[in-house]
Design a protein around this motif. Structure first.
Motif, short mmCIF file in Angstrom:
data_model
loop_
_atom_site.label_atom_id
_atom_site.label_comp_id
_atom_site.label_asym_id
_atom_site.label_seq_id
_atom_site.Cartn_x
_atom_site.Cartn_y
_atom_site.Cartn_z
N ALA A 67 0.83 -1.20 0.00
CA ALA A 67 0.00 0.00 0.00
C ALA A 67 0.87 1.26 0.00
CB ALA A 67 -0.93 0.01 1.21
N SER A 68 2.04 1.19 0.66
CA SER A 68 2.93 2.35 0.78
C SER A 68 3.89 2.38 -0.40
CB SER A 68 3.69 2.29 2.11
OG SER A 68 2.80 2.24 3.20
N THR A 69 3.36 2.76 -1.57
CA THR A 69 4.13 2.68 -2.80
C THR A 69 5.31 3.63 -2.83
OG1 THR A 69 2.54 4.22 -3.79
CG2 THR A 69 2.22 1.86 -4.22
N GLY A 70 5.34 4.61 -1.92
CA GLY A 70 6.47 5.53 -1.87
C GLY A 70 7.80 4.83 -1.73
N ALA A 71 7.81 3.67 -1.08
CA ALA A 71 9.06 2.93 -0.91
C ALA A 71 9.65 2.51 -2.25
CB ALA A 71 8.81 1.70 -0.05
N LEU A 72 8.81 2.37 -3.27
CA LEU A 72 9.26 1.83 -4.56
C LEU A 72 9.92 2.89 -5.44
CD1 LEU A 72 6.24 -0.52 -5.34
CD2 LEU A 72 8.40 -1.07 -4.21
N THR A 73 10.06 4.11 -4.96
CA THR A 73 10.83 5.12 -5.70
C THR A 73 12.32 5.03 -5.36
OG1 THR A 73 10.44 6.80 -4.00
CG2 THR A 73 8.88 6.70 -5.84
N ASP A 74 12.67 4.15 -4.44
CA ASP A 74 14.07 3.88 -4.09
C ASP A 74 14.59 2.82 -5.05
OD1 ASP A 74 16.41 2.77 -3.00
OD2 ASP A 74 15.77 3.13 -0.94
N ASP A 75 15.46 3.21 -5.98
CA ASP A 75 15.91 2.31 -7.03
C ASP A 75 16.65 1.09 -6.45
OD1 ASP A 75 14.84 3.80 -9.05
OD2 ASP A 75 16.71 4.83 -9.55
N ALA A 76 17.45 1.31 -5.42
CA ALA A 76 18.21 0.21 -4.83
C ALA A 76 17.27 -0.81 -4.20
CB ALA A 76 19.20 0.74 -3.80
N LEU A 77 16.27 -0.32 -3.49
CA LEU A 77 15.29 -1.22 -2.88
C LEU A 77 14.51 -1.97 -3.96
CD1 LEU A 77 13.63 -2.35 -0.51
CD2 LEU A 77 12.18 -0.30 -0.69
N THR A 78 14.09 -1.26 -4.98
CA THR A 78 13.33 -1.89 -6.06
C THR A 78 14.15 -3.00 -6.72
OG1 THR A 78 12.10 0.14 -6.47
CG2 THR A 78 12.12 -1.48 -8.23
N ALA A 79 15.43 -2.75 -6.93
CA ALA A 79 16.30 -3.77 -7.53
C ALA A 79 16.40 -5.00 -6.63
CB ALA A 79 17.69 -3.19 -7.80
N ARG A 80 16.49 -4.78 -5.33
CA ARG A 80 16.58 -5.92 -4.42
C ARG A 80 15.28 -6.72 -4.41
NH1 ARG A 80 18.83 -1.99 -1.00
NH2 ARG A 80 17.04 -2.09 0.42
N LEU A 81 14.16 -6.02 -4.47
CA LEU A 81 12.87 -6.71 -4.50
C LEU A 81 12.71 -7.50 -5.81
CD1 LEU A 81 10.49 -4.02 -2.96
CD2 LEU A 81 11.49 -6.00 -1.83
N ARG A 82 13.17 -6.92 -6.90
CA ARG A 82 13.10 -7.62 -8.19
C ARG A 82 13.90 -8.92 -8.15
NH1 ARG A 82 11.26 -4.82 -12.69
NH2 ARG A 82 11.09 -2.55 -12.51
N ALA A 83 15.03 -8.87 -7.45
CA ALA A 83 15.92 -10.03 -7.41
C ALA A 83 15.46 -11.07 -6.40
CB ALA A 83 17.34 -9.58 -7.08
N ALA A 84 14.62 -10.67 -5.46
CA ALA A 84 14.17 -11.60 -4.42
C ALA A 84 13.07 -12.50 -4.97
CB ALA A 84 13.68 -10.83 -3.20
N GLY A 85 12.74 -13.53 -4.24
CA GLY A 85 11.68 -14.45 -4.64
C GLY A 85 11.84 -15.74 -3.86
N PRO A 86 10.91 -16.66 -4.07
CA PRO A 86 9.97 -16.80 -5.19
C PRO A 86 8.69 -15.98 -5.07
CG PRO A 86 9.78 -18.68 -3.75
CD PRO A 86 10.90 -17.85 -3.21
N GLY A 87 8.48 -15.26 -3.95
CA GLY A 87 7.29 -14.43 -3.84
C GLY A 87 7.29 -13.30 -4.86
N ARG A 88 6.11 -12.78 -5.15
CA ARG A 88 5.95 -11.72 -6.14
C ARG A 88 5.47 -10.44 -5.46
NH1 ARG A 88 1.79 -14.97 -9.64
NH2 ARG A 88 1.23 -15.48 -7.49
N VAL A 89 5.79 -9.31 -6.08
CA VAL A 89 5.42 -8.00 -5.55
C VAL A 89 4.25 -7.44 -6.34
CG1 VAL A 89 6.15 -5.63 -5.13
CG2 VAL A 89 7.75 -7.50 -4.78
#
Length: 278
Positions: A102-124
């Motif tokens: 719900a707090s999409t503001g966190a996703l403007t952090d490029d480093a965090l977004t890259a880490r989330l993209r690399a994580a899994g198997p869960g999806r965002v």
């Protein structure tokens, strides 16, 4: 990273209910958790609530630490602020649970977004919250670049006060008799400055695909009975304007009343309700 876009094709009757863990029992979490517990989202059930405060009997499901929640849930709903996404997003995804933000503001952090993209198997997944028109902006972007995108957010002055503000700015806000621009910047900068008040800026940026391309103006208005968001975008293929006005939550005015219902709508799609397009 995957944005919520469409309901799964498998009918709900052929799949087990999504076991939902809810992080946060505040303005958003209370509405979402109560609706889940009442069976208002077919295909989803509230398994537990995670909150750093003792809730006692206030929550309609067991209160568990996150580590325990991840052993019993396949979908975690973040309703507690950007800090939760930063601190626990990778942990949730690595454990195999999907994460609805719900707090999409966190996703403007490029480093965090890259880490989330690399994580899994869960999806965002993310929900647009208090703003509309995101699907149209995504479609327009596919036609060609949007050359100008602006967002003007207007709220009550008290909901915008932040620890970094100096006395001069606080005085202007507190004594204003009309609208006062508090800050202007990009959709990358603004959500970090107002972590509980400007997630809409991040949602627009995610739809456009570039936080630096979205220019944001944050306005304090003592007469703002409604929270107001105006999105304007243009490109070689057309121009678009969306304006929304929401009543703020009575107890947490930094949050619009509609936000938990946007979360519930996204949950309904993830639970597989047929015919649901976000």
């Amino acid at each position: 990273m995957t944005a919520v876009s469409a309901a799964p094709a498998t009918p709900p009757a052929t799949r087990a209910p999504r076991r939902v863990g809810l992080i946060g029992w505040g303005a958003i979490g209370r509405v979402v958790g109560t609706a889940l517990a009442a069976g208002e989202v077919p295909g989803a059930e509230l398994t537990c609530v995670v909150d750093n405060r003792p809730l006692g009997d206030a929550a309609p499901a067991p209160q568990l630490p996150l580590e325990s929640a991840l052993t019993s849930c396949d979908l975690i709903v973040e309703a507690a602020g950007q800090g939760v996404v930063r601190a626990h997003g990778e942990e949730i995804l690595t454990a195999g649970a999907d994460l609805l933000i719900a707090s999409t503001g966190a996703l403007t952090d490029d480093a965090l977004t890259a880490r989330l993209r690399a994580a899994g198997p869960g999806r965002v997944y993310f929900t647009g919250g208090a703003v509309g028109g995101l699907d149209l902006l995504q479609a327009a972007r596919a036609l060609g670049p949007l050359t100008e995108v602006t967002l003007t957010t207007t709220k009550l002055p008290a909901t915008l006060e932040q620890p970094w503000m100096d006395e001069e700015l606080l005085h202007r806000m507190r004594t204003a008799t009309g609208p006062v621009e508090v800050l202007r910047g990009s959709a990358r900068e603004i959500p970090a400055k107002f972590p509980r008040s400007t997630n809409v800026a991040a949602s627009v940026a995610l739809a456009v695909g570039d936080p630096d391309a979205v220019r944001v103006s944050v306005v304090a208005d003592p007469a703002a009975r409604h929270t107001r968001h105006v999105v304007e975008a243009s490109g070689g293929h057309g121009s678009y304007r969306f304006e929304v006005r929401h009543l703020p939550d009575a107890d947490t005015p930094a949050t619009s009343q509609v936000v938990p219902y946007a979360v519930l709508r996204s949950l309904a799609a993830l639970a597989g309700r047929p015919g649901m397009i976000l």
